[in-house]
Design a protein around this motif. Structure first.
Motif, PDB file in Angstrom:
ATOM      1  N   LEU A 119       0.830  -1.216   0.000  1.00 31.48           N
ATOM      2  CA  LEU A 119       0.000   0.000   0.000  1.00 31.48           C
ATOM      3  C   LEU A 119       0.860   1.261   0.000  1.00 31.48           C
ATOM      4  CD1 LEU A 119      -2.897  -0.968   2.431  1.00 31.48           C
ATOM      5  CD2 LEU A 119      -3.039  -0.565  -0.031  1.00 31.48           C
ATOM      6  N   TYR A 120       1.982   1.223   0.734  1.00 23.83           N
ATOM      7  CA  TYR A 120       2.803   2.438   0.785  1.00 23.83           C
ATOM      8  C   TYR A 120       3.362   2.764  -0.600  1.00 23.83           C
ATOM      9  CZ  TYR A 120       5.295   6.321   2.697  1.00 23.83           C
ATOM     10  OH  TYR A 120       5.700   7.597   2.952  1.00 23.83           O
ATOM     11  N   ALA A 121       3.777   1.703  -1.323  1.00 26.16           N
ATOM     12  CA  ALA A 121       4.308   1.914  -2.673  1.00 26.16           C
ATOM     13  C   ALA A 121       3.229   2.528  -3.575  1.00 26.16           C
ATOM     14  CB  ALA A 121       4.811   0.593  -3.241  1.00 26.16           C
ATOM     15  N   LEU A 122       1.999   2.064  -3.433  1.00 26.85           N
ATOM     16  CA  LEU A 122       0.903   2.634  -4.246  1.00 26.85           C
ATOM     17  C   LEU A 122       0.604   4.078  -3.829  1.00 26.85           C
ATOM     18  CD1 LEU A 122      -1.781  -0.215  -4.493  1.00 26.85           C
ATOM     19  CD2 LEU A 122      -0.305   0.666  -6.312  1.00 26.85           C
ATOM     20  N   ARG A 123       0.611   4.313  -2.510  1.00 27.60           N
ATOM     21  CA  ARG A 123       0.302   5.675  -2.025  1.00 27.60           C
ATOM     22  C   ARG A 123       1.337   6.672  -2.534  1.00 27.60           C
ATOM     23  NH1 ARG A 123       0.432   5.065   4.057  1.00 27.60           N
ATOM     24  NH2 ARG A 123      -0.035   7.281   4.062  1.00 27.60           N
ATOM     25  N   ASP A 124       2.583   6.212  -2.557  1.00 27.93           N
ATOM     26  CA  ASP A 124       3.678   7.065  -2.987  1.00 27.93           C
ATOM     27  C   ASP A 124       3.473   7.587  -4.417  1.00 27.93           C
ATOM     28  OD1 ASP A 124       6.038   8.183  -2.262  1.00 27.93           O
ATOM     29  OD2 ASP A 124       7.287   6.568  -3.069  1.00 27.93           O
ATOM     30  N   PRO A 173      -5.888   8.794   8.608  1.00 29.99           N
ATOM     31  CA  PRO A 173      -6.137   7.365   8.876  1.00 29.99           C
ATOM     32  C   PRO A 173      -5.133   6.439   8.179  1.00 29.99           C
ATOM     33  CG  PRO A 173      -8.008   8.375   7.732  1.00 29.99           C
ATOM     34  CD  PRO A 173      -7.082   9.478   8.078  1.00 29.99           C
ATOM     35  N   LEU A 174      -4.740   6.796   6.949  1.00 30.48           N
ATOM     36  CA  LEU A 174      -3.782   5.925   6.241  1.00 30.48           C
ATOM     37  C   LEU A 174      -2.404   5.992   6.892  1.00 30.48           C
ATOM     38  CD1 LEU A 174      -4.785   6.481   2.488  1.00 30.48           C
ATOM     39  CD2 LEU A 174      -5.360   4.547   3.979  1.00 30.48           C
ATOM     40  N   ILE A 175      -1.990   7.183   7.336  1.00 24.50           N
ATOM     41  CA  ILE A 175      -0.689   7.305   8.001  1.00 24.50           C
ATOM     42  C   ILE A 175      -0.716   6.534   9.326  1.00 24.50           C
ATOM     43  CG2 ILE A 175       0.945   8.916   9.075  1.00 24.50           C
ATOM     44  CD1 ILE A 175      -0.016  11.061   7.069  1.00 24.50           C
ATOM     45  N   CYS A 176      -1.814   6.696  10.065  1.00 23.09           N
ATOM     46  CA  CYS A 176      -1.938   5.991  11.354  1.00 23.09           C
ATOM     47  C   CYS A 176      -1.833   4.488  11.159  1.00 23.09           C
ATOM     48  CB  CYS A 176      -3.308   6.264  11.975  1.00 23.09           C
ATOM     49  SG  CYS A 176      -3.371   7.769  12.856  1.00 23.09           S
ATOM     50  N   ALA A 177      -2.606   3.976  10.218  1.00 19.92           N
ATOM     51  CA  ALA A 177      -2.622   2.516  10.012  1.00 19.92           C
ATOM     52  C   ALA A 177      -1.255   2.032   9.549  1.00 19.92           C
ATOM     53  CB  ALA A 177      -3.703   2.149   8.992  1.00 19.92           C
ATOM     54  N   SER A 178      -0.597   2.827   8.714  1.00 18.20           N
ATOM     55  CA  SER A 178       0.712   2.431   8.194  1.00 18.20           C
ATOM     56  C   SER A 178       1.753   2.379   9.318  1.00 18.20           C
ATOM     57  CB  SER A 178       1.128   3.425   7.108  1.00 18.20           C
ATOM     58  OG  SER A 178       2.462   3.269   6.756  1.00 18.20           O
ATOM     59  N   ILE A 179       1.801   3.438  10.113  1.00 19.01           N
ATOM     60  CA  ILE A 179       2.804   3.495  11.196  1.00 19.01           C
ATOM     61  C   ILE A 179       2.504   2.438  12.262  1.00 19.01           C
ATOM     62  CG2 ILE A 179       3.620   4.909  13.139  1.00 19.01           C
ATOM     63  CD1 ILE A 179       3.370   7.379  11.337  1.00 19.01           C
ATOM     64  N   LEU A 180       1.247   2.422  12.707  1.00 21.96           N
ATOM     65  CA  LEU A 180       0.943   1.555  13.855  1.00 21.96           C
ATOM     66  C   LEU A 180       0.948   0.079  13.492  1.00 21.96           C
ATOM     67  CD1 LEU A 180      -1.794   3.676  15.655  1.00 21.96           C
ATOM     68  CD2 LEU A 180       0.605   3.401  16.282  1.00 21.96           C
ATOM     69  N   SER A 181       0.549  -0.275  12.278  1.00 17.15           N
ATOM     70  CA  SER A 181       0.552  -1.710  11.919  1.00 17.15           C
ATOM     71  C   SER A 181       1.975  -2.251  12.031  1.00 17.15           C
ATOM     72  CB  SER A 181      -0.009  -1.931  10.513  1.00 17.15           C
ATOM     73  OG  SER A 181       0.778  -1.246   9.551  1.00 17.15           O
ATOM     74  N   LYS A 182       2.957  -1.417  11.671  1.00 19.77           N
ATOM     75  CA  LYS A 182       4.356  -1.878  11.737  1.00 19.77           C
ATOM     76  C   LYS A 182       4.839  -1.918  13.179  1.00 19.77           C
ATOM     77  CE  LYS A 182       5.288   1.183   8.563  1.00 19.77           C
ATOM     78  NZ  LYS A 182       5.687   2.065   7.506  1.00 19.77           N
ATOM     79  N   LYS A 183       4.524  -0.903  13.935  1.00 25.92           N
ATOM     80  CA  LYS A 183       5.025  -0.844  15.321  1.00 25.92           C
ATOM     81  C   LYS A 183       4.358  -1.913  16.188  1.00 25.92           C
ATOM     82  CE  LYS A 183       8.221   1.585  15.001  1.00 25.92           C
ATOM     83  NZ  LYS A 183       9.577   1.376  15.534  1.00 25.92           N
ATOM     84  N   ALA A 202       9.303  18.761   8.648  1.00 21.43           N
ATOM     85  CA  ALA A 202       8.496  17.588   9.014  1.00 21.43           C
ATOM     86  C   ALA A 202       7.417  17.355   7.973  1.00 21.43           C
ATOM     87  CB  ALA A 202       7.863  17.802  10.382  1.00 21.43           C
ATOM     88  N   PHE A 203       6.862  16.180   8.041  1.00 18.70           N
ATOM     89  CA  PHE A 203       5.711  15.776   7.276  1.00 18.70           C
ATOM     90  C   PHE A 203       4.516  16.692   7.578  1.00 18.70           C
ATOM     91  CE2 PHE A 203       3.362  11.569   6.620  1.00 18.70           C
ATOM     92  CZ  PHE A 203       3.710  11.532   5.308  1.00 18.70           C
ATOM     93  N   MET A 204       4.302  16.967   8.866  1.00 22.91           N
ATOM     94  CA  MET A 204       3.214  17.834   9.323  1.00 22.91           C
ATOM     95  C   MET A 204       3.784  19.232   9.550  1.00 22.91           C
ATOM     96  SD  MET A 204       0.435  16.180   9.436  1.00 22.91           S
ATOM     97  CE  MET A 204       0.108  14.506   8.927  1.00 22.91           C
TER      98      MET A 204
HETATM   99  N1  URA Z   1       5.556   6.742   7.735  1.00 26.80           N
HETATM  100  C1  URA Z   1       4.980   5.539   7.532  1.00 26.80           C
HETATM  101  O1  URA Z   1       5.499   4.503   7.928  1.00 26.80           O
HETATM  102  N2  URA Z   1       3.794   5.518   6.880  1.00 26.80           N
HETATM  103  C2  URA Z   1       3.169   6.619   6.447  1.00 26.80           C
HETATM  104  O2  URA Z   1       2.108   6.526   5.885  1.00 26.80           O
HETATM  105  C3  URA Z   1       3.793   7.867   6.654  1.00 26.80           C
HETATM  106  C4  URA Z   1       4.989   7.905   7.309  1.00 26.80           C
END
Ligand code: URA
Length: 445
Positions: free
Chosen positions: A170-175, A184-194, A212-214
């Protein structure tokens, strides 16, 4: 047995396009389909765009996070007795906090199972920095990883290919579909990994500002609140610290240079801004892990671990355990930096003060020199970077050096210098620096 019929991908896309909340089953079908290929890339991209435009509720985001986390191997570390706490930063320039924080936290009684990423764009990545240490391997098999956590209570590795495959896809597609910027997509991406790391608790460093991103405090706070809410709902005590990322953190930007600076910090010679962020995040980890109830006591422990050398020894153990040359700790000159240097000097008419140093522009200049990647599979030069000789608030004489560029490719120097020049702003008056730690977000209720 209740048989749930799979829906067609286009029906799930249509539901989100029309502003409906997705069900848990729809989200699970989407994530499973991303991994299996049942959701084609164009269908996933359409759904991602619908999520960007129409958002997701906290419940949907938690379901998405959980489904993504379970799309691959989820680590469980029941044999580790110490509290297992990790830190994640949303990314900045000169951010080498993890290299200091992991051994420091281990020296103060935590276990830190840290899985990190590589740098992209103007931001650096912990794995690249670690690889600047001769011999250091960021790949450990499961048995070696667990053994290391048992023996020295810390490991710093990359995520193995079998973990969170849904995010990789999904990250590759989002990019490439302009669908990164969605809370929501950033949250799910970061937290699913952590949350796939097997941790008990998590501290998030949500960076805010030019580098920063934000970019705004409101956006950073919104992301922090969402991350804390989702992670806490999923059973992991989580705190987010908002930290300012207008200027680069510390004095060094670039991989080898940043490891040298991290070692200085562990020797008690770190710059004040970098130590402030490091102490704040690590104290939060000690409290969240239940070792201290009071931040100032936690901070005393951290300062003592720097003063008595135990944090430095913990770093040496980490380097040794992962195949790196532990001699770098005593002799950081073993960390190779580019031998060609150029001092960029002020061209002022009179004495002034540095008002700000734009982190994004310094990060971009470092990337132009080869320290970072323009795209995910680019090769980087670990030896190049920028040393800030003057920081915001410092007094500058009319033609004093402001920073030193370490470079390997003379062709890249002129463009990088132009970017560096545009990063500095000066003031005729002394400058009051704003607080680096902008706020703390904890779970409510
Ligand atoms: N870092 C991530 O791991 N995922 C994102 O979507 C943004 C920043």
């Amino acid at each position: 047995m209740v048989l749930v019929m799979a829906e067609l991908p286009q029906d799930i896309i249509r539901a989100k396009r029309d502003g409906e909340a997705l069900t848990k089953a729809q989200i699970e079908q989407f994530v499973a389909g991303v991994v299996s290929g049942a959701f084609r890339d164009y269908q996933s991209s359409a759904l991602l765009m619908a999520i960007v435009l129409n958002g997701m509720s906290a419940e949907e985001t938690a379901w998405l996070t959980d489904a993504m986390m379970r799309s691959g191997r989820v680590v469980d570390l029941p044999e580790i007795e110490r509290p297992k706490v990790d830190k994640h930063s949303t990314g900045g320039v000169g951010d080498k906090v993890s290299l200091i924080l992991a051994p420091l936290a281990a020296a103060c009684g935590l276990c830190v199972p840290m899985m990190s990423g590589r740098g992209l764009g103007h931001t650096g990545g912990t794995l690249d920095k670690l690889e600047a240490i001769p011999g250091f391997s960021v790949e450990l098999d499961d048995a070696a990883y667990r053994a290391q956590l048992r023996s020295i209570h810390q490991a710093m590795i990359g995520q193995s290919a079998d973990m969170v495959p849904a995010d990789r896809k999904l990250y590759a597609l989002r990019d490439v579909t302009s669908t990164v910027e969605s809370v929501p997509l950033i949250c799910a991406s970061i937290l699913s990994k952590k949350l796939a790391e097997g941790i008990d608790a998590l501290v998030l460093d949500v960076k805010c500002g030019k580098g920063a991103f934000m970019k705004t405090e409101a956006d950073a706070r919104q992301l922090a609140e969402s991350l804390v809410r989702i992670s806490s709902t999923m059973g992991k005590p989580t705190t987010a610290i908002l930290t300012r990322m207008d200027d680069p953190l510390g004095r060094m930007v670039g991989n080898s240079l940043e490891v040298r600076e991290a070692i200085d910090c562990l020797k008690g010679q770190g710059p004040a801004d970098l130590m402030e962020v490091t102490y704040t995040l690590t104290a939060e980890m000690l409290c969240l892990g239940g070792l201290y109830s009071d931040h100032s006591e936690a901070r005393n422990c951290l300062e003592a671990a720097i003063a008595d050398g135990s944090a430095l020894r913990a770093f040496e153990q980490l380097v040794d355990a992962q195949g790196g040359d532990p001699k770098v700790v005593k002799d950081p000159s073993l960390l190779k930096v580019a031998t060609q240097t150029h001092e960029f000097c002020a061209t002022l008419l009179e004495t002034a003060y540095v008002e700000s140093i734009d982190a994004l522009r310094i990060g971009e200049a470092a990337r132009m020199l080869g320290a970072g990647r323009a795209h995910a599979d680019a090769v980087i030069d670990l030896t190049v970077g920028i040393e800030l000789l003057k920081k915001s608030g410092d007094r500058v004489e009319p033609s004093e050096p402001l920073c030193r560029l370490y470079y390997s490719q003379p062709d890249e120097l002129a463009a990088a210098l132009e970017r560096v020049e545009s990063a500095y702003a000066f003031s005729a008056e002394a400058v009051d620096l704003p607080d680096l730690v902008m706020g703390r977000v904890v779970a409510s209720g």
